[in-house]
Design an enzyme around this catalytic site. Structure first.
Site, PDB file in Angstrom:
ATOM      1  N   ALA A 179      10.525  -3.397  -5.198  1.00 48.60           N
ATOM      2  CA  ALA A 179      11.765  -3.454  -4.414  1.00 48.60           C
ATOM      3  C   ALA A 179      11.965  -2.221  -3.531  1.00 48.60           C
ATOM      4  O   ALA A 179      12.606  -2.306  -2.486  1.00 48.60           O
ATOM      5  CB  ALA A 179      12.956  -3.632  -5.336  1.00 48.60           C
ATOM      6  N   THR A 180      11.405  -1.086  -3.930  1.00 44.89           N
ATOM      7  CA  THR A 180      11.520   0.101  -3.075  1.00 44.89           C
ATOM      8  C   THR A 180      10.859  -0.196  -1.731  1.00 44.89           C
ATOM      9  O   THR A 180      11.444   0.038  -0.661  1.00 44.89           O
ATOM     10  CB  THR A 180      10.856   1.323  -3.743  1.00 44.89           C
ATOM     11  OG1 THR A 180      11.529   1.578  -4.978  1.00 44.89           O
ATOM     12  CG2 THR A 180      10.933   2.561  -2.859  1.00 44.89           C
ATOM     13  N   ASN A 240      22.687  -1.660 -10.216  1.00 45.41           N
ATOM     14  CA  ASN A 240      21.800  -1.344 -11.333  1.00 45.41           C
ATOM     15  C   ASN A 240      22.449  -0.465 -12.389  1.00 45.41           C
ATOM     16  O   ASN A 240      21.917  -0.321 -13.480  1.00 45.41           O
ATOM     17  CB  ASN A 240      20.518  -0.676 -10.820  1.00 45.41           C
ATOM     18  CG  ASN A 240      20.809   0.457  -9.875  1.00 45.41           C
ATOM     19  OD1 ASN A 240      21.437   0.271  -8.830  1.00 45.41           O
ATOM     20  ND2 ASN A 240      20.372   1.646 -10.230  1.00 45.41           N
ATOM     21  N   GLN A 292      18.281  -6.552  -9.305  1.00 40.17           N
ATOM     22  CA  GLN A 292      18.876  -6.685 -10.643  1.00 40.17           C
ATOM     23  C   GLN A 292      19.492  -8.065 -10.868  1.00 40.17           C
ATOM     24  O   GLN A 292      19.932  -8.373 -11.975  1.00 40.17           O
ATOM     25  CB  GLN A 292      19.968  -5.606 -10.841  1.00 40.17           C
ATOM     26  CG  GLN A 292      19.452  -4.188 -10.790  1.00 40.17           C
ATOM     27  CD  GLN A 292      18.735  -3.757 -12.071  1.00 40.17           C
ATOM     28  OE1 GLN A 292      18.816  -4.413 -13.109  1.00 40.17           O
ATOM     29  NE2 GLN A 292      18.019  -2.646 -12.002  1.00 40.17           N
ATOM     30  N   HIS A 306       9.061  -6.263 -12.071  1.00 45.55           N
ATOM     31  CA  HIS A 306       9.195  -5.636 -13.399  1.00 45.55           C
ATOM     32  C   HIS A 306      10.614  -5.660 -13.959  1.00 45.55           C
ATOM     33  O   HIS A 306      10.844  -5.238 -15.086  1.00 45.55           O
ATOM     34  CB  HIS A 306       8.620  -4.217 -13.408  1.00 45.55           C
ATOM     35  CG  HIS A 306       9.425  -3.161 -12.734  1.00 45.55           C
ATOM     36  ND1 HIS A 306      10.229  -2.283 -13.422  1.00 45.55           N
ATOM     37  CD2 HIS A 306       9.552  -2.832 -11.433  1.00 45.55           C
ATOM     38  CE1 HIS A 306      10.803  -1.438 -12.575  1.00 45.55           C
ATOM     39  NE2 HIS A 306      10.409  -1.757 -11.353  1.00 45.55           N
ATOM     40  N   THR A 317      -4.672  -5.580   0.732  1.00 45.88           N
ATOM     41  CA  THR A 317      -5.193  -6.622  -0.160  1.00 45.88           C
ATOM     42  C   THR A 317      -4.166  -6.951  -1.239  1.00 45.88           C
ATOM     43  O   THR A 317      -3.592  -6.045  -1.853  1.00 45.88           O
ATOM     44  CB  THR A 317      -6.513  -6.142  -0.805  1.00 45.88           C
ATOM     45  OG1 THR A 317      -7.447  -5.943   0.253  1.00 45.88           O
ATOM     46  CG2 THR A 317      -7.059  -7.156  -1.795  1.00 45.88           C
ATOM     47  N   CYS A 338      15.695   6.095 -11.751  1.00 47.64           N
ATOM     48  CA  CYS A 338      15.096   6.868 -10.671  1.00 47.64           C
ATOM     49  C   CYS A 338      15.780   8.206 -10.483  1.00 47.64           C
ATOM     50  O   CYS A 338      15.258   9.083  -9.828  1.00 47.64           O
ATOM     51  CB  CYS A 338      15.178   6.089  -9.374  1.00 47.64           C
ATOM     52  SG  CYS A 338      14.848   4.370  -9.634  1.00 47.64           S
TER      53      CYS A 338
HETATM   54  N1  PMP Z   1      16.832  -1.573  -6.159  1.00 43.77           N
HETATM   55  C1  PMP Z   1      17.476  -1.636  -7.335  1.00 43.77           C
HETATM   56  C2  PMP Z   1      18.873  -2.164  -7.393  1.00 43.77           C
HETATM   57  C3  PMP Z   1      16.832  -1.204  -8.494  1.00 43.77           C
HETATM   58  O1  PMP Z   1      17.471  -1.256  -9.666  1.00 43.77           O
HETATM   59  C4  PMP Z   1      15.510  -0.713  -8.410  1.00 43.77           C
HETATM   60  C5  PMP Z   1      14.773  -0.206  -9.638  1.00 43.77           C
HETATM   61  N2  PMP Z   1      15.469   0.775 -10.368  1.00 43.77           N
HETATM   62  C6  PMP Z   1      14.887  -0.684  -7.160  1.00 43.77           C
HETATM   63  C7  PMP Z   1      15.576  -1.122  -6.060  1.00 43.77           C
HETATM   64  C8  PMP Z   1      13.471  -0.193  -7.019  1.00 43.77           C
HETATM   65  O2  PMP Z   1      12.602  -1.170  -7.483  1.00 43.77           O
HETATM   66  P1  PMP Z   1      11.048  -0.897  -7.746  1.00 43.77           P
HETATM   67  O3  PMP Z   1      10.978  -0.190  -9.045  1.00 43.77           O
HETATM   68  O4  PMP Z   1      10.440  -2.273  -7.818  1.00 43.77           O
HETATM   69  O5  PMP Z   1      10.531  -0.127  -6.597  1.00 43.77           O
END
Ligand code: PMP
Length: 387
Positions: free
Chosen positions: A74-75, A154, A182, A204, A243, A330
């Site tokens: 998601a990042t 989150n 989330q 994940h 890839t 994070c």
């Molecule tokens: N957005 C939200 C709302 C999240 O909770 C997270 C993970 N803590 C992320 C983005 C980042 O996701 P990823 O670990 O897949 O990069």
């Protein structure tokens, strides 16, 4: 770890479900082809598996398979959505609207864009963590090109009114991106019903493997174009070269498929256990309060304020027995108060005195009772010492 602590940090990550793992295993060494090398059976088989997963994920959010772009998580999806739109539509405007309680994976790209002459409005939230929709409307300018509001927070689990935000975005012809990391598997999502143009996901968080995610990119009404942020072989319709992680993608597809299938019962089960956990704590601890909205929240999220305790030292004391967090994974390496709890408008102290529980598939009446009794006992011991 000899005896493992009870894991209650499912907003940080989830284990790979055994049913998901089983589907992934052949794709490491048996079906190892490159999904882009389709001159032979190896590549074709890998591609077939990727396309099945793409369909599973699209189905989970009411999208078409060709609207799913695989990423590393998601990042990356958030970065691609924000920077991709900003770069692509720069001529049409330089204004983005988001919210103060977004994840750093949205806030940091916004900050980078500000350094490149974009203007970003960070909407405030009320004491429940919700934005004001009139304020959203009022902050729209002729230069606004994107609204980015997360589906579920989150830390406090508050749920955004996606359909209402989507309607506003559509009315003003502005793209609507939501970070639904989330929310997948806990809240029914339909990108068409909710007028969502871009949506970020991560495997994940839904019992799939780490290092894989996706960005939904609307293809019609309107067609969304993105400036690619990763240049190379032109994979994923040119929007994300590299890839494909075939085994990871297979796992992600199965994970979304499973999460959506079991959602109705699992959501009810988790909601009951979460409420039971809160009741158990409230009965014994004076003055505890929920952070976030009492109802408009993820069913497995509980974020509580406990007056008079330092959450981090409590965690250190109990972390042999329970795996919990004070906020987003994070930012836990920084000893800064949570920007989400701070945004709710309480004083500084509250952010240091708050705990986040994320219940998961492992939760049971027994584990919930155990967790609440461990915390209550520790607090009793603490207050006896300070007498
Ligand atoms: N957005 C939200 C709302 C999240 O909770 C997270 C993970 N803590 C992320 C983005 C980042 O996701 P990823 O670990 O897949 O990069």
């Amino acid at each position: 770890m000899s005896k493992k602590p009870i894991y209650m940090d499912h907003h940080a990550t989830t284990p790979v479900d055994s049913r998901v793992l089983e589907k992934m295993l052949p794709y490491f060494s048996e079906v190892f082809g490159n999904a882009a090398s389709t001159d032979h059976a190896y590549g074709n088989e890998a591609l077939k598996a990727v396309e099945k997963a793409r369909k599973q994920i699209a189905t989970g959010i009411g999208a078409k398979p060709e609207e799913i772009i695989f990423t590393s998580g998601a990042t990356e999806s958030n970065n691609l959505a924000l920077k991709g739109i900003a770069e692509q539509y720069r001529e049409e405007g330089n204004h983005i609207i988001t919210c103060v309680t977004e994840h750093p994976a949205v806030l940091d790209p916004c900050e980078k864009l500000e350094a490149q002459d974009f203007e970003v409005t960070y909407l405030p939230v009320d004491k429940f963590g919700l934005i004001d929709l009139d304020e959203l409307k009022n902050s729209i300018r002729s230069e606004t090109i994107l609204i980015s509001i997360m589906a579920a927070n989150n830390e406090i689990g508050v749920l955004a009114p996606l359909k209402e935000i989507g309607e506003i975005a559509k009315e003003y012809e502005i793209f609507f991106h939501t970070d639904a990391t989330q929310a997948i598997g806990y809240v029914p999502i339909d990108v068409n019903e909710m007028s969502i143009d871009l949506l970020s996901m991560s495997s994940h968080k839904v019992y799939g493997p780490k290092g894989v995610g996706a960005l939904y990119v609307r293809k019609v009404n309107p067609r969304v174009r993105l400036a690619e942020q990763m240049n190379g072989g032109g994979h994923e319709r040119g929007m994300r070269s590299g890839t494909l992680n075939v085994a990871g993608i297979v796992g992600f597809g199965e994970a979304v498929n499973l999460a959506v299938k079991i959602m109705p019962e699992e959501v009810e089960r988790l909601r009951k256990l979460r409420d039971q956990l809160f009741e158990g704590l409230k009965k014994e601890i004076d003055g505890i309060e929920i952070n976030g909205h009492p109802e408009k929240r993820l069913p497995h999220n509980l974020n509580i304020y406990i007056p008079g305790i330092e959450a981090r030292s409590l965690l250190v004391q109990i972390n042999d027995e329970i795996a919990l967090s004070t906020g987003s994974a994070c930012s836990t390496s920084k000893v800064e108060p949570s920007h989400v709890i701070e945004a709710l408008g309480f004083d500084d102290g509250r952010a240091y005195k708050s705990l986040r529980f994320g219940l998961g598939r492992n939760a049971s009446g027994h584990s919930v009772e155990k967790v609440s009794s461990i915390i209550v006992e520790y607090l009793k011991k603490l207050s006896a010492l300070s007498l």
